[in-house]
Design an enzyme around this catalytic site. Structure first.
Site, short mmCIF file in Angstrom:
data_model
loop_
_atom_site.label_atom_id
_atom_site.label_comp_id
_atom_site.label_asym_id
_atom_site.label_seq_id
_atom_site.Cartn_x
_atom_site.Cartn_y
_atom_site.Cartn_z
NE ARG A 18 -3.95 -2.09 2.16
CZ ARG A 18 -5.07 -2.20 2.90
NH1 ARG A 18 -5.38 -1.24 3.74
NH2 ARG A 18 -5.83 -3.26 2.81
CB ALA A 19 4.09 1.94 -0.48
#
Length: 379
Positions: free
Chosen positions: A250-251
């Site tokens: 989730r970056a």
């Protein structure tokens, strides 16, 4: 003697105002033009109660933080059920959840305060002085139409980081014209940055340090998984000059109907995957970024993306009014070069576009200049 003392006190107060109230620089990208608290006289909250009151009232304010505001124990504890989804080792995160199904579970205790962020009202400037402006045990959230807000040079940290759902550091849900700059986030329970379903427009995240080096993690190896959750139905987000360190997923998670411009950011030492997102309406341009030691560039991603492969730089002119900068990949397992979709470029029309330097410039400057305590807001 009394007159002299009075004059000295007045001089000190004036010096405090002059050195500490000013925002450094201006927002680039989608939040361009934000003025937040404007010329309001600075406020110096004495304690956590006064800080929360200033952040949530209807008065335009410049709120100056010169110390640590620790909310952690202020609302007591919660006892509940947690799932041991990744094992019960000392370094593994646990999930706050009532029903774990067949997953092993146990009863645990965590702090209540970090689970509920402070909803910041419109027309606020929040400034940290030097490296002293720290908020522990409470996140900040901008929602319900909150607008015209600047947060600069502070740290938000330590939000039940052993527990998923323990607390988010920075949140958005239906906000507009928000600039988050030179902010360090560390040890959240869940997301460093989370965007809710209601559209948040004209948001710029710049010069921030996302420190994913955490005692507890989903992979039990000190790499934080929960970093950027972007699920808004029509969010507009500029990410510029941010430093993402020791992340695992989730970056970002680029999903919903988010329109993202990611420029001159540096991702370093990713132990899992970088980009994900399950919604075909998500869109993003990645240019001039640096990716170093990334285990996996992309997991499942369903949206549209332009990764600026070499030779395609001029294609950005229809979206950004200029050519893009190519990205740099070092010790990486992949790249974004296969993503060449330009069908969404018209969606940038009417938005202020951030400037861009080369990836080489970002590599040399961003890690050293991101986060709190770097700029001289005041003394």
């Amino acid at each position: 003697m009394k007159l002299a003392t009075s004059l000295i006190g007045a001089f000190v107060a004036l010096a405090q105002v002059v050195t500490s109230e000013a925002v450094v620089g201006k927002a680039d990208g989608f939040a361009y033009g934000v003025i937040s608290g404007g010329n309001a006289s600075p406020d110096y909250p004495a304690d956590i109660e006064e800080l929360k009151s200033m952040l949530t009232d209807a008065t335009p304010r410049v709120i100056v933080l010169k110390k640590t505001y620790d909310f952690t124990q202020s609302e007591g504890t919660i006892v509940g059920n947690v799932c041991l989804s990744w094992g019960d080792a000392h370094s593994c995160q646990q999930i706050i959840q009532d029903d774990c199904g067949e997953t092993p579970s146990m009863t645990a205790k965590w702090w209540k305060a970090p689970t509920q962020p402070i909803d910041v009202a419109s027309h606020k400037t929040i400034l940290g002085v030097g490296n002293k402006g720290v908020i522990r045990g409470k996140g900040l959230r901008f929602r319900g139409g909150a607008s015209n807000i600047i947060v600069q040079n502070i740290q938000v940290s330590d939000l039940n980081n052993k527990y998923v759902w323990g607390g988010d550091a920075i949140g958005f849900d239906g906000a507009d014209l928000i600039w988050i700059d030179h902010v360090t986030t560390h040890n959240p329970g869940r997301q460093h940055y989370v965007f809710g379903f209601n559209p948040s427009t004209r948001v710029t995240l710049s010069n921030n340090y996302i420190n994913g080096n955490s005692t507890y993690s989903t992979s039990c190896d000190n790499y934080h998984y929960w970093n950027f959750e972007m699920v808004g139905t029509d969010d507009q987000i500029t990410m510029k000059n941010n430093y993402m360190y020791r992340t695992a997923g989730r970056a970002p998670a680029l999903s919903g109907g988010t329109l993202l411009h990611a420029v001159n950011n540096v991702w370093s030492d990713n132990g899992g995957h970088l980009l994900e997102g399950g919604d075909s309406k998500a869109r993003g341009i990645f240019e001039g970024n640096v990716f170093t030691d990334i285990n996996s560039m992309v997991a499942d991603y369903a949206g549209r993306l332009f990764g600026t492969p070499a030779g395609s730089e001029s294609k950005c002119k229809s979206a950004l009014g200029r050519s893009c900068q190519t990205n740099s990949y070092k010790q990486s397992s992949g790249s974004l070069d296969s993503y060449t979709d330009t069908s969404f470029f018209g969606d940038f029309s009417g938005l202020h576009i951030a400037s861009a330097g080369s990836a080489a410039q970002a590599a040399s400057s961003v890690p050293q200049n991101a986060g709190a305590g770097i700029i001289n807001v005041g003394a």
